[in-house]
Design an enzyme around this catalytic site. Structure first.
Site: not given
Ligand code: UD1
Ligand code: UDP
Length: 370
Positions: A97, A119, A133, A209, A211, A242
């Site tokens: 999602d 999923e 999501e 994490h 939003r 995160h």
């Molecule tokens: C995203 C997904 C969320 C998912 C989550 C899993 C969207 C809108 N959100 O949220 O559904 O549950 O991932 O973790 O699709 N960033 C880094 N390095 C990384 C990753 C993120 O620096 O490896 C920082 C960057 O500033 C980036 C920000 O995190 O712009 C947000 O990342 P983004 O993918 O927009 O949203 P998440 O909160 O990670």
């Molecule tokens: N996870 C990981 N390292 C971490 C935290 C989480 O590998 O430091 C794994 C966790 O086991 C799970 C997945 O990341 O399988 C979940 O990711 P996240 O919480 O970012 O996304 P969501 O599942 O909420 O979409």
């Protein structure tokens, strides 16, 4: 020979799709399997790709620090167009999602390419929670031609929306990834990496994490963690933070000085699984962690107002507690002090899958496509 294109961009999508990619690659004479990452995530995505030795064929590199949903969606969508034109897949596979999921499905639809959604059918019933999501997955359900629901409940959610064609219950591929990893880490040693753990403390593992929790709810969560740590010298809180700046900022400003709270960088998957296994209880708003923890017999307190993963709650291994400081504090204290309550939640049950989802999905796609 059919060409399958996987499109994904974040850590959890990679974890949940790699077992399926590996399964498709076993049939190299029938399927040409291609992988396109949007790089919505960077470090957090590569941690997973590297551990599972997965090399993407296309990298769209769309991550920018703290970018908006508008940037993500429009930049990503346009870049996927080029990949679709080059690969000309017979089927696009997306998972879950996220924004990458949504734009992957939308781009495939614009080119009239069939879409399989892994999923499928999770619903919270609240448009803004989880945000964005809930709407992403509903939109993908409208586009997809094949819907792989992890549980019966997810299947029913789809039927209720009149999505009743090509819907299959297959379990969640995250359990495939978890079992693969538990097997791999049997002989791995993490003692040095985790030498900061106190051997005589109860470990509380935290992730967060979402939003919809940015701002006040995150502050409330952090204040609860601080109070729990201050009031319990025998507890150590470990929080792999995160990388989203909206998360890092409040978490570090409220929690970084407390001696029995360890804020650490996101862990790679085997380390995280090892830590889940070591923990006394888990506090999270993550979707994937809610699915994994019951398999490990760890109680999960879900710091959200609603969840689409109610199976764990029905099984009694997870509890939905919201984001109020007082409630989080009380619920954790209850599990620290009340052994009966703790034991009731610490059951190893597996409502989300049996570790064979990927094989089931490939079998179904073989029958449908070949
Ligand atoms: C995203 C997904 C969320 C998912 C989550 C899993 C969207 C809108 N959100 O949220 O559904 O549950 O991932 O973790 O699709 N960033 C880094 N390095 C990384 C990753 C993120 O620096 O490896 C920082 C960057 O500033 C980036 C920000 O995190 O712009 C947000 O990342 P983004 O993918 O927009 O949203 P998440 O909160 O990670
Ligand atoms: N996870 C990981 N390292 C971490 C935290 C989480 O590998 O430091 C794994 C966790 O086991 C799970 C997945 O990341 O399988 C979940 O990711 P996240 O919480 O970012 O996304 P969501 O599942 O909420 O979409």
């Amino acid at each position: 020979m059919k060409t399958i294109l996987f499109i994904f961009g974040t850590r959890p999508e990679a974890l949940k799709l790699i077992p399926l990619i590996n399964e498709f690659k076993k049939y190299g004479n029938k399927f040409n399997t291609k992988v396109c990452i949007t790089s919505q995530h960077q470090e957090m995505l590569w941690q997973v790709l590297q551990f599972f030795d997965t090399e993407p064929d296309y990298n769209l590199n769309i991550m920018l620090p703290n970018q908006t949903l508008f940037d993500l969606t429009s930049n990503g969508l346009k870049k996927i167009e080029n990949v679709l034109n080059e690969v000309k897949p017979d089927l696009v596979i997306v998972q879950g999602d996220t924004t990458s999921t949504f734009i992957g499905a939308l781009a495939a639809f614009y080119n009239k390419i069939p879409v399989a959604h892994i999923e499928a059918g999770l619903r919270s019933g609240n448009k803004y929670s989880p945000f964005p999501e809930e709407i992403n997955r509903k939109l993908v359900s409208q586009i997809a031609d094949f819907h792989f629901a992890p549980t019966y409940l997810a299947y029913e959610n789809l039927l209720n929306e009149k999505i009743d064609n090509n819907v299959f219950i297959v379990g969640n591929t995250v359990i495939d990834a978890l079992f693969m990893t538990l097997d791999k880490i049997k002989n791995m040693n993490f003692e040095e990496k985790f030498s900061f753990l106190y051997s005589d403390s109860k470990l509380i593992l935290v992730t967060g994490h979402r939003r919809e929790s940015f701002g006040e709810p995150f502050k409330n969560i952090c204040n609860a963690l601080l109070k729990i740590a201050k009031d319990n010298n025998d507890v150590q809180i470990v929080y792999p933070v995160h990388l989203n700046p909206n998360v890092i900022n409040p978490v570090s400003s409220i929690l970084s000085e407390q001696w029995n709270i360890s804020l650490i960088k996101p862990l790679n998957y085997p380390e995280f699984v090892w830590l889940m296994n070591k923990s006394y209880l888990i506090l999270t708003d993550s979707g994937g962690v809610q699915e994994e923890a019951p398999s490990l017999g760890k109680p999960v307190l879900v710091m959200r107002e609603v969840t689409e993963r109610t199976e764990g709650i029905k099984a009694g291994t997870a509890k939905l507690i919201g984001t109020s400081t007082e409630i989080i504090y009380n619920e954790v204290t209850n599990l620290l002090l009340n052994k009966n309550e703790y034991d009731k939640m610490a059951n190893a049950t597996n409502p989300y899958g049996d570790g064979n989802s990927s094989a089931k999905i490939v079998e179904i796609i073989k029958n449908m496509l070949l």
